[in-house]
Design an enzyme around this catalytic site. Sequence first.
Site, short mmCIF file in Angstrom:
data_model
loop_
_atom_site.label_atom_id
_atom_site.label_comp_id
_atom_site.label_asym_id
_atom_site.label_seq_id
_atom_site.Cartn_x
_atom_site.Cartn_y
_atom_site.Cartn_z
CG ASN A 49 -2.13 -0.87 1.04
OD1 ASN A 49 -2.48 -1.24 -0.08
ND2 ASN A 49 -2.79 -1.21 2.13
CG HIS A 135 -11.82 0.54 6.96
ND1 HIS A 135 -11.50 0.31 8.28
CD2 HIS A 135 -10.88 -0.08 6.22
CE1 HIS A 135 -10.40 -0.42 8.34
NE2 HIS A 135 -10.00 -0.67 7.10
CD GLU A 177 -13.47 3.06 2.99
OE1 GLU A 177 -12.37 3.07 2.42
OE2 GLU A 177 -14.07 2.01 3.28
CB SER A 181 -9.80 -0.35 0.48
OG SER A 181 -10.74 -1.08 1.26
CG HIS A 209 -7.48 3.59 0.19
ND1 HIS A 209 -6.48 2.63 0.25
CD2 HIS A 209 -8.43 3.18 1.07
CE1 HIS A 209 -6.82 1.69 1.12
NE2 HIS A 209 -7.99 2.00 1.63
#
Length: 388
Positions: A49, A135, A177, A181, A209
Amino acid sequence: MAGSWIPRIEKALALQQHKQAYRYRKPVSGGNNRILIYQGKRYLNFSSNDYLGLARHPEVIAAWQQAAAEEGIGSGGSGHVIGYSTIHQRLESRLAHWLGFPRALLFCSGYVANQAVVSALMTAGDHILADRLSHSSLIESAIQSPAELRRFRHNDVSALQRLLQRFCVGNRLVITEGVFSMDGDQAPLPAMRQCTHAVDGWLMVDDAHGFGVLGTEGRGCCGDKYCRPDVLIVTFGKAVGVSGAAVLCQVPVAEYLLQFATHLIYSTALPPATVAAIDAALTVISSSRGEVLRQRLRYYIDSFRHGAQSLGYKLAPSATAIQPLLIGDNLSALILASQLLEQGLWLTAIRPPTVPPGSARLRITLTAAHKYGDIQQLLEALANVKHI
Protein backbone atom coordinates in the site's frame (compact mmCIF):
# COMPACT_ATOMS: atom_id res chain seq x y z
CA MET A 1 -19.47 -28.21 33.62
CA ALA A 2 -16.77 -28.39 30.94
CA GLY A 3 -15.76 -25.08 29.40
CA SER A 4 -16.91 -24.31 25.86
CA TRP A 5 -14.11 -21.97 24.85
CA ILE A 6 -11.96 -24.38 22.81
CA PRO A 7 -14.87 -26.17 21.04
CA ARG A 8 -16.33 -22.79 20.05
CA ILE A 9 -12.95 -21.59 18.76
CA GLU A 10 -12.27 -24.81 16.85
CA LYS A 11 -15.71 -24.69 15.24
CA ALA A 12 -15.14 -21.10 14.08
CA LEU A 13 -11.72 -22.01 12.64
CA ALA A 14 -13.15 -25.03 10.82
CA LEU A 15 -15.89 -22.89 9.31
CA GLN A 16 -13.34 -20.33 8.17
CA GLN A 17 -11.40 -23.07 6.38
CA HIS A 18 -14.59 -24.48 4.84
CA LYS A 19 -15.41 -21.04 3.41
CA GLN A 20 -11.88 -20.90 1.95
CA ALA A 21 -11.39 -17.67 3.87
CA TYR A 22 -8.66 -18.80 6.28
CA ARG A 23 -6.05 -16.11 6.79
CA TYR A 24 -2.33 -16.83 6.85
CA ARG A 25 0.70 -14.69 7.60
CA LYS A 26 3.86 -15.26 5.57
CA PRO A 27 7.13 -13.87 6.99
CA VAL A 28 8.93 -11.96 4.23
CA SER A 29 12.22 -10.11 4.12
CA GLY A 30 13.54 -7.24 2.06
CA GLY A 31 11.27 -4.67 3.64
CA ASN A 32 8.44 -2.79 1.98
CA ASN A 33 9.90 -2.71 -1.52
CA ARG A 34 9.09 -3.60 -5.12
CA ILE A 35 11.00 -6.84 -4.53
CA LEU A 36 10.39 -9.03 -1.48
CA ILE A 37 11.89 -12.37 -0.48
CA TYR A 38 9.92 -15.34 0.83
CA GLN A 39 11.58 -18.64 1.68
CA GLY A 40 14.67 -17.62 -0.26
CA LYS A 41 12.82 -16.72 -3.48
CA ARG A 42 12.41 -13.23 -4.94
CA TYR A 43 8.95 -11.91 -5.82
CA LEU A 44 7.68 -8.78 -7.55
CA ASN A 45 5.48 -7.13 -4.95
CA PHE A 46 2.00 -6.06 -6.08
CA SER A 47 0.45 -6.03 -2.58
CA SER A 48 2.11 -2.99 -1.02
CA ASN A 49 0.00 0.00 0.00
CA ASP A 50 3.03 2.29 -0.26
CA TYR A 51 1.47 4.04 -3.27
CA LEU A 52 4.19 6.63 -3.92
CA GLY A 53 7.12 4.51 -2.78
CA LEU A 54 8.08 6.96 -0.04
CA ALA A 55 8.73 4.35 2.65
CA ARG A 56 12.22 3.96 1.19
CA HIS A 57 12.76 7.55 0.09
CA PRO A 58 16.22 8.72 1.27
CA GLU A 59 14.93 12.06 2.61
CA VAL A 60 12.19 10.36 4.62
CA ILE A 61 14.62 7.81 6.05
CA ALA A 62 17.16 10.53 6.87
CA ALA A 63 14.51 12.58 8.70
CA TRP A 64 13.54 9.54 10.76
CA GLN A 65 17.17 8.78 11.61
CA GLN A 66 17.98 12.35 12.64
CA ALA A 67 14.91 12.66 14.87
CA ALA A 68 15.57 9.24 16.38
CA ALA A 69 19.11 10.31 17.26
CA GLU A 70 17.94 13.60 18.78
CA GLU A 71 14.60 12.61 20.37
CA GLY A 72 14.86 8.85 20.84
CA ILE A 73 12.66 6.16 19.27
CA GLY A 74 9.68 6.44 21.61
CA SER A 75 7.40 9.34 22.57
CA GLY A 76 7.40 8.42 26.25
CA GLY A 77 3.66 8.47 26.78
CA SER A 78 0.34 9.99 25.80
CA GLY A 79 0.26 13.45 24.30
CA HIS A 80 -1.43 14.53 27.53
CA VAL A 81 1.64 13.47 29.52
CA ILE A 82 4.96 14.08 27.71
CA GLY A 83 4.27 12.52 24.30
CA TYR A 84 3.44 15.78 22.53
CA SER A 85 6.57 17.50 21.23
CA THR A 86 7.33 20.54 19.14
CA ILE A 87 7.77 18.10 16.23
CA HIS A 88 4.16 16.91 16.68
CA GLN A 89 2.91 20.47 16.97
CA ARG A 90 4.71 21.55 13.79
CA LEU A 91 3.26 18.69 11.71
CA GLU A 92 -0.28 19.26 13.01
CA SER A 93 -0.06 22.96 12.05
CA ARG A 94 1.34 22.10 8.64
CA LEU A 95 -1.33 19.50 7.89
CA ALA A 96 -4.15 21.82 8.94
CA HIS A 97 -2.87 24.65 6.76
CA TRP A 98 -2.18 22.43 3.75
CA LEU A 99 -5.57 20.69 3.83
CA GLY A 100 -7.57 23.83 4.62
CA PHE A 101 -8.76 23.05 8.15
CA PRO A 102 -8.34 25.07 11.36
CA ARG A 103 -6.95 22.14 13.36
CA ALA A 104 -5.31 18.74 13.01
CA LEU A 105 -4.74 16.03 15.63
CA LEU A 106 -2.30 13.15 15.18
CA PHE A 107 -3.30 9.54 15.91
CA CYS A 108 -1.41 6.25 15.86
CA SER A 109 -3.50 4.78 13.02
CA GLY A 110 -6.51 5.48 10.83
CA TYR A 111 -8.41 2.68 12.55
CA VAL A 112 -7.90 4.33 15.94
CA ALA A 113 -8.72 7.80 14.59
CA ASN A 114 -12.04 6.63 13.14
CA GLN A 115 -13.06 4.89 16.34
CA ALA A 116 -11.96 7.82 18.51
CA VAL A 117 -14.03 10.40 16.64
CA VAL A 118 -17.21 8.34 16.44
CA SER A 119 -17.08 7.15 20.05
CA ALA A 120 -16.42 10.66 21.36
CA LEU A 121 -18.94 12.60 19.26
CA MET A 122 -22.01 10.36 19.24
CA THR A 123 -24.52 10.03 22.07
CA ALA A 124 -27.89 8.34 22.61
CA GLY A 125 -30.55 9.83 20.35
CA ASP A 126 -28.07 10.62 17.56
CA HIS A 127 -28.00 8.86 14.18
CA ILE A 128 -25.08 7.56 12.13
CA LEU A 129 -25.77 7.13 8.41
CA ALA A 130 -22.99 5.08 6.84
CA ASP A 131 -22.21 3.97 3.31
CA ARG A 132 -22.71 0.21 3.29
CA LEU A 133 -19.14 -0.41 2.10
CA SER A 134 -17.41 1.82 4.63
CA HIS A 135 -14.28 0.51 6.33
CA SER A 136 -14.77 -1.87 9.24
CA SER A 137 -13.28 0.65 11.69
CA LEU A 138 -16.13 3.05 10.85
CA ILE A 139 -18.86 0.43 11.03
CA GLU A 140 -17.55 -1.18 14.22
CA SER A 141 -17.29 2.16 16.01
CA ALA A 142 -20.81 3.07 14.88
CA ILE A 143 -22.20 -0.23 16.18
CA GLN A 144 -20.45 0.22 19.51
CA SER A 145 -21.60 3.82 19.97
CA PRO A 146 -24.90 4.71 21.72
CA ALA A 147 -26.17 6.30 18.48
CA GLU A 148 -28.44 4.46 16.05
CA LEU A 149 -26.71 3.17 12.92
CA ARG A 150 -28.38 3.12 9.50
CA ARG A 151 -26.54 2.05 6.35
CA PHE A 152 -27.36 3.28 2.86
CA ARG A 153 -26.69 1.73 -0.54
CA HIS A 154 -23.13 2.26 -1.73
CA ASN A 155 -22.55 5.77 -3.16
CA ASP A 156 -26.32 6.31 -3.48
CA VAL A 157 -27.03 9.96 -2.63
CA SER A 158 -30.80 9.50 -3.05
CA ALA A 159 -30.79 6.71 -0.46
CA LEU A 160 -28.78 8.95 1.89
CA GLN A 161 -31.25 11.81 1.42
CA ARG A 162 -34.17 9.56 2.33
CA LEU A 163 -32.45 8.51 5.55
CA LEU A 164 -31.59 12.11 6.41
CA GLN A 165 -35.24 13.07 6.06
CA ARG A 166 -36.49 10.02 7.94
CA PHE A 167 -34.18 10.33 10.95
CA CYS A 168 -34.43 13.99 11.88
CA VAL A 169 -34.12 13.82 15.69
CA GLY A 170 -30.73 14.30 17.30
CA ASN A 171 -27.44 14.96 15.55
CA ARG A 172 -26.82 13.16 12.25
CA LEU A 173 -23.34 12.04 11.22
CA VAL A 174 -22.83 10.75 7.68
CA ILE A 175 -19.72 8.61 7.29
CA THR A 176 -18.07 7.34 4.14
CA GLU A 177 -14.70 6.73 2.53
CA GLY A 178 -13.16 9.03 -0.06
CA VAL A 179 -11.80 6.07 -2.06
CA PHE A 180 -13.13 2.60 -1.30
CA SER A 181 -10.40 0.03 -0.88
CA MET A 182 -12.20 -2.97 -2.41
CA ASP A 183 -12.95 -1.55 -5.88
CA GLY A 184 -11.10 1.78 -5.82
CA ASP A 185 -14.22 3.81 -6.64
CA GLN A 186 -14.76 7.28 -5.18
CA ALA A 187 -17.62 8.69 -3.14
CA PRO A 188 -19.74 11.53 -4.65
CA LEU A 189 -18.56 13.89 -1.93
CA PRO A 190 -19.90 17.23 -3.25
CA ALA A 191 -23.45 15.85 -3.47
CA MET A 192 -23.14 14.10 -0.11
CA ARG A 193 -21.86 17.28 1.52
CA GLN A 194 -24.68 19.35 0.06
CA CYS A 195 -27.54 17.09 1.18
CA THR A 196 -25.98 16.53 4.61
CA HIS A 197 -25.49 20.23 5.32
CA ALA A 198 -29.01 20.97 4.07
CA VAL A 199 -30.36 19.29 7.21
CA ASP A 200 -27.59 20.50 9.55
CA GLY A 201 -25.86 17.13 9.57
CA TRP A 202 -22.13 16.54 9.56
CA LEU A 203 -20.10 14.65 6.99
CA MET A 204 -17.10 12.56 8.08
CA VAL A 205 -14.78 11.13 5.42
CA ASP A 206 -12.03 8.55 5.76
CA ASP A 207 -9.65 9.48 2.94
CA ALA A 208 -7.04 6.81 3.60
CA HIS A 209 -6.57 5.93 -0.08
CA GLY A 210 -6.91 9.40 -1.62
CA PHE A 211 -4.65 11.50 0.56
CA GLY A 212 -1.29 12.16 -1.09
CA VAL A 213 -2.32 10.57 -4.39
CA LEU A 214 -5.44 12.30 -5.70
CA GLY A 215 -6.54 15.93 -5.95
CA THR A 216 -4.54 19.13 -6.34
CA GLU A 217 -0.95 18.58 -5.14
CA GLY A 218 -2.08 15.28 -3.61
CA ARG A 219 -4.51 16.83 -1.14
CA GLY A 220 -6.86 13.90 -1.69
CA CYS A 221 -10.54 13.51 -2.49
CA CYS A 222 -11.44 16.30 -0.04
CA GLY A 223 -9.02 18.91 -1.35
CA ASP A 224 -11.76 20.88 -3.12
CA LYS A 225 -13.81 23.22 -0.92
CA TYR A 226 -17.03 21.88 -2.46
CA CYS A 227 -16.45 18.39 -1.09
CA ARG A 228 -14.60 19.25 2.13
CA PRO A 229 -16.22 17.38 5.04
CA ASP A 230 -16.77 18.52 8.62
CA VAL A 231 -14.36 15.84 9.85
CA LEU A 232 -11.60 14.41 7.66
CA ILE A 233 -9.45 11.39 8.50
CA VAL A 234 -6.18 11.01 6.59
CA THR A 235 -4.00 7.93 6.93
CA PHE A 236 -0.26 8.09 6.35
CA GLY A 237 0.44 4.42 5.69
CA LYS A 238 -0.68 4.58 2.05
CA ALA A 239 0.83 7.53 0.19
CA VAL A 240 3.22 8.70 2.91
CA GLY A 241 4.66 5.24 3.56
CA VAL A 242 4.77 5.81 7.35
CA SER A 243 2.29 4.64 9.98
CA GLY A 244 -0.10 7.06 11.63
CA ALA A 245 -3.12 9.24 10.87
CA ALA A 246 -4.63 12.65 11.52
CA VAL A 247 -8.07 14.08 12.18
CA LEU A 248 -8.79 17.43 10.50
CA CYS A 249 -11.65 19.48 11.96
CA GLN A 250 -12.88 22.76 13.44
CA VAL A 251 -11.26 24.20 16.58
CA PRO A 252 -14.12 23.30 19.00
CA VAL A 253 -14.17 19.73 17.70
CA ALA A 254 -10.42 19.36 18.19
CA GLU A 255 -10.67 20.71 21.72
CA TYR A 256 -13.58 18.37 22.44
CA LEU A 257 -11.56 15.35 21.20
CA LEU A 258 -8.61 16.38 23.35
CA GLN A 259 -10.92 16.28 26.38
CA PHE A 260 -13.05 13.21 25.62
CA ALA A 261 -11.45 10.96 22.96
CA THR A 262 -10.11 8.12 25.13
CA HIS A 263 -8.13 6.64 22.22
CA LEU A 264 -6.16 9.89 22.11
CA ILE A 265 -5.92 10.50 25.86
CA TYR A 266 -4.70 7.05 26.92
CA SER A 267 -2.66 5.86 23.91
CA THR A 268 1.06 6.43 23.59
CA ALA A 269 1.68 9.15 21.04
CA LEU A 270 3.44 8.62 17.73
CA PRO A 271 7.24 8.57 18.17
CA PRO A 272 8.88 11.89 17.21
CA ALA A 273 11.01 10.09 14.61
CA THR A 274 7.86 8.80 12.87
CA VAL A 275 6.37 12.30 12.92
CA ALA A 276 9.57 13.74 11.42
CA ALA A 277 9.45 11.12 8.65
CA ILE A 278 5.81 12.02 7.89
CA ASP A 279 6.79 15.69 7.70
CA ALA A 280 9.62 14.89 5.26
CA ALA A 281 7.29 12.76 3.11
CA LEU A 282 4.77 15.60 3.06
CA THR A 283 7.47 17.88 1.68
CA VAL A 284 7.94 15.49 -1.24
CA ILE A 285 4.20 14.96 -1.79
CA SER A 286 3.38 18.67 -1.93
CA SER A 287 6.25 19.52 -4.30
CA SER A 288 6.82 19.04 -8.02
CA ARG A 289 8.57 15.77 -7.15
CA GLY A 290 5.31 14.49 -5.72
CA GLU A 291 3.53 15.33 -8.96
CA VAL A 292 6.14 13.35 -10.89
CA LEU A 293 5.46 10.33 -8.68
CA ARG A 294 1.69 10.70 -9.13
CA GLN A 295 2.04 10.97 -12.92
CA ARG A 296 4.23 7.87 -12.98
CA LEU A 297 1.65 5.98 -10.93
CA ARG A 298 -1.17 7.10 -13.24
CA TYR A 299 0.84 5.93 -16.27
CA TYR A 300 1.31 2.49 -14.71
CA ILE A 301 -2.41 2.32 -13.88
CA ASP A 302 -3.40 3.16 -17.46
CA SER A 303 -0.90 0.66 -18.89
CA PHE A 304 -2.09 -2.12 -16.62
CA ARG A 305 -5.79 -1.50 -17.23
CA HIS A 306 -5.38 -1.40 -21.01
CA GLY A 307 -3.32 -4.59 -20.99
CA ALA A 308 -5.55 -6.54 -18.60
CA GLN A 309 -8.71 -5.59 -20.48
CA SER A 310 -7.06 -6.62 -23.75
CA LEU A 311 -6.49 -10.05 -22.18
CA GLY A 312 -10.19 -10.33 -21.32
CA TYR A 313 -9.94 -9.74 -17.58
CA LYS A 314 -12.70 -7.88 -15.76
CA LEU A 315 -11.60 -4.91 -13.68
CA ALA A 316 -13.30 -2.81 -11.06
CA PRO A 317 -13.81 0.79 -12.32
CA SER A 318 -10.84 2.08 -10.36
CA ALA A 319 -8.52 4.90 -11.37
CA THR A 320 -6.49 4.62 -8.16
CA ALA A 321 -3.46 2.59 -7.11
CA ILE A 322 -5.86 -0.21 -6.12
CA GLN A 323 -6.65 -2.30 -9.20
CA PRO A 324 -8.80 -5.34 -8.36
CA LEU A 325 -9.43 -8.08 -10.90
CA LEU A 326 -13.02 -9.29 -10.55
CA ILE A 327 -12.92 -13.06 -10.08
CA GLY A 328 -15.90 -15.42 -10.04
CA ASP A 329 -15.42 -16.84 -6.55
CA ASN A 330 -12.90 -17.07 -3.74
CA LEU A 331 -11.50 -20.43 -4.83
CA SER A 332 -10.88 -19.11 -8.35
CA ALA A 333 -9.12 -16.08 -6.93
CA LEU A 334 -6.94 -18.26 -4.71
CA ILE A 335 -6.01 -20.49 -7.65
CA LEU A 336 -5.11 -17.51 -9.82
CA ALA A 337 -3.05 -15.95 -7.02
CA SER A 338 -1.22 -19.26 -6.57
CA GLN A 339 -0.48 -19.51 -10.29
CA LEU A 340 0.92 -15.99 -10.33
CA LEU A 341 2.96 -16.71 -7.22
CA GLU A 342 4.65 -19.56 -9.10
CA GLN A 343 5.72 -16.99 -11.69
CA GLY A 344 7.31 -14.77 -9.06
CA LEU A 345 4.44 -12.30 -8.52
CA TRP A 346 3.15 -11.56 -5.03
CA LEU A 347 -0.58 -10.73 -5.00
CA THR A 348 -3.41 -11.10 -2.52
CA ALA A 349 -6.78 -12.79 -3.04
CA ILE A 350 -9.46 -11.35 -0.75
CA ARG A 351 -13.19 -11.71 -0.19
CA PRO A 352 -14.16 -9.53 2.77
CA PRO A 353 -17.80 -9.11 3.84
CA THR A 354 -18.21 -6.02 1.65
CA VAL A 355 -17.68 -8.03 -1.55
CA PRO A 356 -20.92 -9.42 -3.04
CA PRO A 357 -21.53 -13.15 -2.33
CA GLY A 358 -20.23 -15.46 -5.02
CA SER A 359 -17.49 -13.08 -6.10
CA ALA A 360 -13.92 -12.28 -5.13
CA ARG A 361 -11.17 -9.77 -5.80
CA LEU A 362 -7.57 -10.38 -6.75
CA ARG A 363 -6.25 -7.09 -5.44
CA ILE A 364 -3.36 -5.69 -7.43
CA THR A 365 -1.74 -2.58 -5.95
CA LEU A 366 0.47 -0.52 -8.23
CA THR A 367 3.03 1.92 -6.86
CA ALA A 368 5.31 4.64 -8.17
CA ALA A 369 8.20 2.44 -6.97
CA HIS A 370 7.44 -0.08 -9.70
CA LYS A 371 9.17 0.01 -13.05
CA TYR A 372 7.49 -0.19 -16.45
CA GLY A 373 9.00 -3.64 -16.94
CA ASP A 374 7.25 -4.80 -13.76
CA ILE A 375 3.86 -3.96 -15.27
CA GLN A 376 4.73 -5.82 -18.46
CA GLN A 377 5.88 -8.85 -16.47
CA LEU A 378 2.56 -8.84 -14.60
CA LEU A 379 0.57 -8.66 -17.85
CA GLU A 380 2.65 -11.46 -19.41
CA ALA A 381 2.01 -13.64 -16.38
CA LEU A 382 -1.74 -12.95 -16.58
CA ALA A 383 -1.64 -13.98 -20.23
CA ASN A 384 0.14 -17.24 -19.40
CA VAL A 385 -1.95 -18.47 -16.49
CA LYS A 386 -5.19 -20.38 -16.81
CA HIS A 387 -7.79 -17.67 -17.53
CA ILE A 388 -10.50 -17.83 -14.87
